[in-house]
Design an enzyme around this catalytic site. Structure first.
Site, mmCIF file in Angstrom:
data_model
loop_
_atom_site.group_PDB
_atom_site.id
_atom_site.type_symbol
_atom_site.label_atom_id
_atom_site.label_comp_id
_atom_site.label_asym_id
_atom_site.label_seq_id
_atom_site.Cartn_x
_atom_site.Cartn_y
_atom_site.Cartn_z
ATOM 1 N N TYR A 78 0.818 -1.210 0.000
ATOM 2 C CA TYR A 78 0.000 0.000 0.000
ATOM 3 C C TYR A 78 0.857 1.266 0.000
ATOM 4 O O TYR A 78 0.408 2.317 -0.454
ATOM 5 C CB TYR A 78 -0.929 0.021 1.220
ATOM 6 C CG TYR A 78 -1.993 -1.059 1.213
ATOM 7 C CD1 TYR A 78 -2.251 -1.814 0.074
ATOM 8 C CD2 TYR A 78 -2.740 -1.323 2.342
ATOM 9 C CE1 TYR A 78 -3.223 -2.790 0.070
ATOM 10 C CE2 TYR A 78 -3.722 -2.305 2.350
ATOM 11 C CZ TYR A 78 -3.956 -3.037 1.221
ATOM 12 O OH TYR A 78 -4.920 -4.015 1.210
ATOM 13 N N LYS A 103 3.954 -15.194 4.020
ATOM 14 C CA LYS A 103 4.043 -16.077 2.853
ATOM 15 C C LYS A 103 5.523 -16.348 2.591
ATOM 16 O O LYS A 103 6.049 -16.132 1.496
ATOM 17 C CB LYS A 103 3.357 -15.431 1.642
ATOM 18 C CG LYS A 103 3.112 -16.374 0.471
ATOM 19 C CD LYS A 103 2.184 -17.530 0.810
ATOM 20 C CE LYS A 103 1.918 -18.385 -0.448
ATOM 21 N NZ LYS A 103 1.207 -19.641 -0.133
ATOM 22 N N ASP A 138 -2.450 -18.277 3.194
ATOM 23 C CA ASP A 138 -3.541 -19.074 2.629
ATOM 24 C C ASP A 138 -4.078 -20.076 3.649
ATOM 25 O O ASP A 138 -5.285 -20.280 3.758
ATOM 26 C CB ASP A 138 -3.104 -19.766 1.338
ATOM 27 C CG ASP A 138 -1.708 -20.359 1.402
ATOM 28 O OD1 ASP A 138 -1.004 -20.156 2.417
ATOM 29 O OD2 ASP A 138 -1.308 -21.031 0.441
ATOM 30 N N ASP A 179 -5.297 -6.774 6.102
ATOM 31 C CA ASP A 179 -6.511 -6.174 5.555
ATOM 32 C C ASP A 179 -7.516 -7.265 5.200
ATOM 33 O O ASP A 179 -8.713 -7.186 5.530
ATOM 34 C CB ASP A 179 -6.146 -5.348 4.320
ATOM 35 C CG ASP A 179 -7.257 -4.422 3.863
ATOM 36 O OD1 ASP A 179 -8.331 -4.410 4.498
ATOM 37 O OD2 ASP A 179 -7.048 -3.699 2.883
ATOM 38 N N ASP A 237 -10.985 -8.691 7.705
ATOM 39 C CA ASP A 237 -12.345 -8.670 7.151
ATOM 40 C C ASP A 237 -12.966 -10.061 7.178
ATOM 41 O O ASP A 237 -14.170 -10.215 7.436
ATOM 42 C CB ASP A 237 -12.323 -8.134 5.715
ATOM 43 C CG ASP A 237 -12.281 -6.618 5.659
ATOM 44 O OD1 ASP A 237 -12.263 -5.986 6.738
ATOM 45 O OD2 ASP A 237 -12.243 -6.053 4.553
#
Length: 356
Positions: free
Chosen positions: A142, A188, A220, A244, A248
């Site tokens: 970001y 990851k 994942d 993020d 959610d």
């Protein structure tokens, strides 16, 4: 005590839900003998309409001069045609950077009266759902370099420094010490060099917290485990992009995104507090929004910025009693059941704060 709060109501349902959180803080002040002074400022689409820019300098100055910040929501289809640098969402990245808000704290708790709203089978919940996502907020893709080449390629640079990882990791371990002494670091590292640095740094920080259990998950697998066995988690530590997404996902397990607060913290006591949901322009101005996430965000402000745990608990307990009594807004009501307006829910919680 007197505390100054910058109020950024923003767009859509922002003004409605923030107004109820302000009333809850005033009820706390009346009960415990505190004074909360509110200074309103523009952000997002409302700021674009008024002064032509999503994050006016005056707004930054007001936030920097306040003890903490209460935010509603930004954005909506009205401003989709704005240049990328002046979209309402850009204001969030800007204010986080200006205030040094590097740690995003997102609790996900399934309130007992709302257990039937959880989309998971009861056997998946095990010991229930009560976790916190600690998300690094000012690094990652970001904030990395972005460019588009003449040959049609686009680039977003995922980047982290050791210092950035260390400070968010320490925040997660300190929070785990206040909870159940368990941190799950999500990355990851099997693919990304950034994640390998993340994992190495987190492991080194963990040496200073021998009382806290640390384990690792690839992102994942973490996403899968959140729906298979969410009760295994206590504190989830992760970067900006993964955090993020995972926060959610965790919010959906609770049954309604309208219930979940968040805190964005700096190295100082100043923080920014906001519900995790968006501006919901489809119901804006209809008095239908659920103000509970924003009211609980105000409780987080009391706890993390003002060191007022009893006052924070007064709000949280009031919310619990209102839910126990069967009061619901539209998003958490069962089909066909009556529900309360946004302002009625706010009044009910304020009454419980004062009488509790």
């Amino acid at each position: 005590m007197e505390y100054s709060i910058a109020v950024l109501k923003g767009d859509g349902i922002g003004p409605e839900i923030v107004s109820e959180a302000m009333r809850a803080l005033e009820a706390v002040g009346e009960k415990f003998g505190h004074t909360f002074t509110f200074t309103e400022a523009l952000i997002g689409g409302a700021a674009i309409d008024a002064v032509g820019e999503c994050l006016p300098e005056r707004t930054v100055d007001i936030c920097q001069g306040s003890d903490s910040v209460l935010l509603g929501a930004v954005g909506g289809p009205k401003w989709d045609s704005q240049p990328a640098a002046n979209r309402p969402e850009k204001a969030l990245l800007g204010i986080r950077k200006e205030l040094g808000l590097f740690a995003n704290i997102r609790p996900a708790q399934l309130w007992a009266p709302l257990a039937d709203a959880c989309p998971l089978k009861p056997e998946r919940l095990g010991n229930g759902l009560d976790l916190v996502v600690v998300r690094e907020l000012t690094g990652d893709v970001y904030f990395g370099e972005k460019k588009r080449d003449a040959d049609g390629r686009a680039h977003d640079d995922m980047t982290y420094s050791v210092a950035e990882i260390e400070r968010i990791a320490r925040r997660a371990f300190e929070m785990a010490r206040q909870r159940n002494n368990h941190v799950t670091s999500v990355d990851k590292a099997n693919v990304l060099e950034t994640s390998r640095l993340w994992r190495e740094t987190v492991a080194r920080v963990a040496e200073g917290y021998p009382d806290v259990e640390l384990d690792y998950l690839y992102v994942d697998n973490a996403a899968m485990q959140l729906v298979l066995n969410p009760s295994q988690f206590d504190v989830i530590l992760t970067g900006n992009l993964f955090g993020d997404i995972l926060s959610d996902e965790a919010s959906c397990i609770t049954g309604s995104i309208g219930m979940l607060p968040s805190a964005s913290l700096s190295l100082s006591s100043r923080g920014m507090y906001e519900p995790i949901h968006g501006s919901a322009p489809d119901i804006a101005g209809k008095n239908l929004a659920n103000p509970i996430a924003t009211i609980l965000s105000a409780a987080m402000m009391l706890r993390y910025s003002f060191n007022l745990p009893a006052e924070a608990k007064a709000i949280e307990d009031a919310v619990g009693r209102v839910l126990d009594a069967g009061f619901r807004t539209a998003d958490i009501a069962k089909p066909g059941d009556e529900y309360m307006t946004c302002s009625d829910m706010g009044r009910a919680i304020c009454a419980e704060i004062k009488n509790g």
